[in-house]
Design an enzyme around this catalytic site. Structure first.
Site, short mmCIF file in Angstrom:
data_model
loop_
_atom_site.label_atom_id
_atom_site.label_comp_id
_atom_site.label_asym_id
_atom_site.label_seq_id
_atom_site.Cartn_x
_atom_site.Cartn_y
_atom_site.Cartn_z
N GLU A 173 -3.27 5.55 2.34
CA GLU A 173 -3.16 7.07 1.15
C GLU A 173 -1.87 7.71 1.81
OE1 GLU A 173 -7.83 7.64 0.60
OE2 GLU A 173 -7.06 8.82 2.19
N GLN A 197 0.94 -1.24 -0.12
CA GLN A 197 0.01 0.02 0.14
C GLN A 197 0.87 1.37 0.01
OE1 GLN A 197 -3.54 0.60 -0.09
NE2 GLN A 197 -2.87 -1.47 -1.25
#
Ligand SMILES: Cc1cc2nc3c(=O)[nH]c(=O)nc-3n(C[C@H](O)[C@H](O)[C@H](O)COP(=O)(O)OP(=O)(O)OC[C@H]3O[C@@H](n4cnc5c(N)ncnc54)[C@H](O)[C@@H]3O)c2cc1C
Ligand code: SF4
Lengths: 317, 754
Positions: free
Chosen positions: B713, B646
């Site tokens: 994020e 990620q």
């Protein structure tokens, strides 16, 4: 996609005949360009003649020490051929700078030369495009035309040719051999295959309907270094902004025009002993910025000077 | 309501007895995906042969449909129906919410003859094959009456207004503080429109059983999609069974439903046959949401020692005329650096473009492109190292709210990163390191991204064979949610990982908010954990009340769970045998998580520091990344492998932001230039040569019972600025206009006489 019929002829004669007897038919080689265009209905052939298995996939040495490359050789095959790599490194470099490995495994020599422009407005069927729909206008003119032509363009079309391979072939003085629909064999220079847009950008090449490229013939390698340099927005898998093939003191450009562009004025100036920067400028004197593509003039000039520095140094980079 | 104090108590996950938490665990569904056998929404096999739908999109930005000729499409082979606004079945009006508890309102398609953006659905064709549907769709002929449209952002900045319900935040007196500052910086930065470019397009397979519709669709929020469809069709939400098992990328772009969902359901009802509808690649670019462009003015006023006196970001962005959305590009900065005088705010231009919406780290991903460049510029003005400048402005409490930080390791991220990256080898004077035709430079940026916890539920079932199944209306958009939920469930119940199954993405399951805002793991994971704790109590009760159990009559608070067993000192039995004997039909429990009452007493974020080395071709202006290294602090890490994927995935996207990604609007048409992936360039493998990251050890016990935070994020935050700063360090060209393509760099090189 429009429905179409399909056949796979056994030999070259049958392939040419199949096109002749079926209006609206097209050759299908690797399909990497044609099928994409069919999906968005920019191409809508009624019949596909699959030439993918024609016996045109050999690379042979010619008597004068050059190479005859069958039209159905894949880009990967040509770029990895030991003779190509040693005699024409510029060609191997140009090919591997194009597309992705997967595309090069499918794409053919003939198809690569015949691929159509990647002008974004050509691909967007909602926009006017003289190439796609003669007389409709040119959306790239006055549009977001950062990647359009600086040489040989017209008010009717400012697109560029996307082929990298063709740029190297033009610099190598390569010729194509074809078989016309009438069964006649002929030969023309790669540099003369594509037409400049003029008032008829829909007419893209000098080939007649149904004419089949059977092979590309490259003369013996000239002396001097060879280098292909391509400028692109990302490190791989992107069309060129501009590119240059330098072979000794021969220069061909990609991304500047609707065809691989031989910089003949530059070559003549170099032959006359003019220093590299001025020699490059000689060809670029005719270059014209249109909106957002002006950077290409300086870019191709700098790139060419750098490439010639390499080839003049005699290196086969 | 719970308090964060409860979360700090030891629990099975924080104790991590079997070591599953934090381990490198392969993806739960990895084999299915790499073998191509995970059925995505379009590939789900319906109960009978489906029809295929194709939407026809508007080719003007604003106006009215004068006529639509569908006769050729209707006569085209295989066509089953053609719809326009004239004959599409009735749907509830836009935004309508018959059920006040619906999370989303009605989202009708072809509701009128008004065209509000280029790409809007104007007609729809269903046919027996996809090819026939597409061919017929191309035959639909629309004539328009065009109306003037606002589509050119830079030409419309004067129309910028305060976003609804917002105001600027000012602390101290920015104007005075800035004016009095001995060293000032005032620059404007631009971040362009970007597209999500998910591999999987929006797609739905739908069929009806009586009055109930089953839809397999690609959406990040199960409940949102279910409610939107129910409201649109004006049916009760329990008449919509929405399933989203595998999602080929969402990134915020699939936080809402699109016309594929509505049209598949409507057409399946009309045709009494399953229907599949997918967007084309072109429609993905043109007819879904995008990240809006942002222009950011940054002003920094500093003392010669680097301390900021005054700090301001003013961001102007845009959204669709009738779909409010603000890219909050200044918000992150409110918690980043200390400065007594502060001014931040946003302005919004309403435009006739497709909807602007969230994309990976909305706000931060764009905003940090400006401030983190500005800090680099200020560092140079001051003659202070960029890392040191940031350290000198490290706040001790949140600089706007005065709240304490839950945990803040930004300085450690920067120090650790600088050391591992070899930052001390950077020459602070630009343009000094040359290797052949390449100029080489280094840059860095800090990163910050908020952390969130939303209410969620989960269910756990244990069957008589001991299989533990976690059930949750959660989604895995490719991030690793299946995997970390399996780990949490296994560790909480003390069972081996291979005894745990995870079933997600079904509106019949206990609801979770879905994937977005990097709240997914914390939210769904905490609910799974709490449900596991309910299950432990349930099993303990079962055992101590069962005379046949070795634990009969024991004190339930002393019962432990490990190795698939329930135990008390040296008495134990397997969960399988307990369930098989005491409740052979299986045990099912539900549990839930909700934010702690006092959660907002802390300023809570994830942090990072990114370091980049780039080479700039001095001849062509091409920029090639050489290496990139990020250090991140994001709470406890659940799975070293998926977390790293990620984070580095975010970094890779940030590299695209810096170097290639943009989709300019053609002001004559209101359409995007790039409508396929040959034109819209995301990084290729060759662009990502050496990208690596590490996480610092951390637990955030104010975040949730697991002490974890989001990682989805954070990785993109600051990346682009680090690269912009490296470009400057390499060649002395300072660009403030993303992406930094060769033409822009070249212009700078030429201006410098290079
Ligand atoms: C995403 C993407 C990126 C790309 N990037 C690059 C790049 O960077 N550089 C580059 O050079 N190319 C690039 N390409 C283009 C690629 O090289 C061409 O698609 C390919 O070379 C075409 O060959 P093909 O055999 O697949 O042709 P096809 O698609 O089969 O045919 C293309 C056209 O040529 C005609 N044709 C084919 N063979 C013959 C023949 N023997 N005689 C007469 N006509 C013939 C066909 O009728 C058709 O009109 C890219 C393509 C894609 C999709
Ligand atoms: S430049 Fe040529 S290909 Fe592009 S829109 Fe104009 S006419 Fe069409």
């Amino acid at each position: 996609m429009k429905p179409f019929t399909y056949e796979r002829p056994k030999d070259v004669a049958a392939a040419v005949k199949a096109i002749r007897t079926s209006p609206g038919a097209k050759f299908l080689a690797g399909g990497t360009n044609l099928l994409d265009l069919m999906k968005v209905e920019i191409e809508a052939p009624s019949h596909l003649v699959d030439i993918g298995r024609l016996p045109l996939a050999n690379i042979e040495t010619t008597r004068d020490g050059g190479l005859r490359i069958g039209a159905m050789t894949t880009n990967t095959q040509v770029a990895s051929d030991p003779r190509v790599r040693s005699l024409y490194p510029v060609l191997a470099q140009a090919i591997v700078s194009g597309g992705s490995a997967q595309l090069r495994n499918k794409a053919t020599t003939g198809g690569n030369l015949m691929q159509r422009t990647r002008c974004a407005y050509f691909y967007d069927t909602a926009k006017p495009c003289n190439k796609r729909q003669p007389g409709s206008g040119c959306a790239a003119l006055g549009g977001l035309n950062r990647n359009s032509a600086i040489l040989g363009a017209s008010e009717a079309c400012i697109a560029t040719s996307p082929s990298d391979m063709g740029v190297a072939l033009a610099a190598l003085d390569a010729r194509i051999e074809t078989l016309t629909a009438e069964g006649v064999t002929r030969s023309l220079a790669v540099a003369d295959l594509h037409r400049l847009p003029g008032d008829t950008p829909e007419l893209e090449t000098e080939l007649k309907t149904g004419e089949l490229i059977t092979c590309v013939v490259i003369p013996a390698a000239p002396t001097g270094g060879q280098v292909y340099r391509k400028v692109r927005d990302r490190a791989s898998y992107a069309g060129g902004l501009v590119s240059v093939a330098a072979v000794g003191n021969r220069v061909a450009w990609g991304g500047v025009a609707l065809k691989p562009w031989r910089a003949e004025k530059t070559e003549a100036a170099l032959a006359a002993g003019v220093p590299i920067p001025e020699a490059v400028a000689a060809e670029l004197a005719a270059a014209e910025a249109r909106g957002k593509n002006g950077f290409k003039i300086a870019l191709v000039g700098r790139l060419t000077a750098a490439a010639l520095d390499e080839t003049f140094a005699g290196r086969r980079a | 309501m719970s308090s964060v104090k409860d979360w700090a108590l030891p629990n099975p996950v924080s104790e991590n007895r079997s070591g599953l938490i934090g381990k490198t665990v392969d993806r739960y569904e990895g084999r299915l995906k790499v073998t191509g056998t995970a059925p995505y929404a379009y590939e789900v096999e319906p109960p009978s042969a489906p029809a295929y739908g194709q939407a026809v999109s508007a080719t003007i930005a604003r106006g009215r449909i004068v006529s639509i000729d569908t006769s050729a499409a209707e006569a085209s082979p295989g066509v089953k129906l053609v719809w326009t606004s004239r004959n599409v079945p009735a749907q509830a009006a836009r935004g309508e919410r018959a059920n006040p508890r619906s999370q989303r309102g009605s989202n009708p398609t072809m509701a009128s003859d008004a065209v509000e953006f280029y790409g809007q659905t104007l007609a729809f064709v269903a046919a027996d094959t996809l090819e026939n549907a597409r061919a017929a769709a191309a035959l639909v002929a629309v004539t328009y009456e065009t109306q003037p449209a606002t589509v050119d952002f830079m030409a419309s900045l004067d129309q910028a207004e305060m976003p609804p319900g917002e105001e600027d935040t000012e602390i101290g007196d920015f104007g005075a503080g800035f004016a009095a500052s001995p060293v000032k910086l005032d620059e404007t930065y631009f971040s362009p429109i970007a597209n999500h470019t998910q591999m999987e397009p929006c797609a739905t397979t739908a069929w009806w059983d009586g009055d109930k519709v089953t839809v397999h669709t690609s959406i990040q929020m199960v409940k949102g999609g279910q409610h939107a469809l129910a409201e649109t069709l004006a049916i009760a939400s329990d008449k919509v069974h929405l399933i989203t098992r595998y999602i080929g990328g969402g990134f915020g772009g699939k936080g809402q439903s699109y016309d594929d969902l509505t049209l598949a359901a409507l057409a399946a009802r009309e045709l009494n046959q399953p229907v599949k509808v997918a967007y084309t690649r072109q429609q993905m670019f043109q007819a879904t949401i995008h990240r809006p462009a942002v222009q950011m003015r940054v002003r920094l006023g500093a003392e010669p020692d680097g301390r900021l006196n005054a700090f301001s970001i003013e961001a102007i962005t845009h959204c669709a005329r009738n779909v409010p959305f603000t890219e909050h590009a200044a918000n992150f900065s409110r918690s980043l650096y200390a400065a007594p005088n502060r001014l931040t705010g946003h302005r919004l231009v309403r435009m006739d473009l497709p909807g602007a919406g969230p994309m990976r780290a909305p706000g931060e991903a764009t905003g940090m492109l400006s401030l983190e460049c500005a800090m680099d510029e200020l560092a140079e003005k001051l003659g202070i190292d960029p890392v040191e400048l940031r350290i000198r402005n490290e706040p001790t409490v949140d600089p706007e709210t005065g709240k304490p930080f839950s945990v803040r390791q930004l300085v450690s991220c920067m120090r650790e990163g600088a050391q591992r990256f070899g930052w001390e080898r950077r020459n602070p004077t630009p343009g000094q390191v040359r290797e052949g035709r390449w100029l080489v430079g280094m840059g860095m940026a800090a990163g910050i991204r908020g952390n969130f916890l939303l209410p969620a539920k989960a269910g756990i079932r244990i069957t008589a064979d001991g299989t533990v199944t976690l059930l949750q209306g959660m989604t895995d958009i490719g991030t690793g949610t299946y995997t970390i939920l399996a780990q949490i469930t296994a560790e909480t119940l003390g069972v081996p990982l291979d005894q745990v199954r995870v079933e997600l993405g079904d509106s019949d399951m206990p609801p979770a908010p879905g994937s977005g805002g990097q709240f997914g793991a914390a939210t769904a994971g905490s609910a799974a954990f709490e449900t596991g704790m309910v299950m432990r109590r349930t099993l303990a009760d079962l055992a101590i009340n069962d005379p046949n159990s070795p634990l009969f009559g024991a004190d339930p608070t002393l019962v432990t769970f490990a190795n698939g067993n329930i135990a008390l000192e040296n008495q134990s039995e397997s969960l399988a045998s307990l369930v098989a004997r005491a409740q052979p039909d299986g045990v099912y429990v539900e549990g839930s998580i909700s934010p702690a009452a006092d959660a907002r007493d802390w300023s809570q974020h994830t942090y990072g520091a990114q370091f980049a080395e780039v080479a700039v071709d001095v001849v062509t202006g091409e920029v090639r990344l050489r290496r990139m290294f990020g250090v991140f602090a994001a709470g406890r890490i659940l799975n070293a492998k998926t977390a790293k994927s990620q984070i580095t995935g975010g970094m890779i996207w940030g590299i695209g932001t810096a170097l290639t990604e943009t989709n300019p609007v053609d002001p004559r048409y209101g359409s995007f230039l790039n409508q396929d992936m040959a034109g819209y360039l995301v990084p290729s493998h060759a662009d990502i040569v050496n990208v690596d990251s590490i996480f610092l050890d951390e637990t955030d016990d104010k975040a949730n019972p697991l002490g974890i935070k989001g990682v989805g994020e954070l990785g993109i935050c600051g990346t682009g600025a680090a690269i912009a700063n490296a470009i400057y360090n390499a060649c002395g060209v300072r660009l403030r206009d993303y992406p930094m393509t060769p033409d822009k760099v070249l212009e700078g090189l030429i201006a410098k006489g290079l």
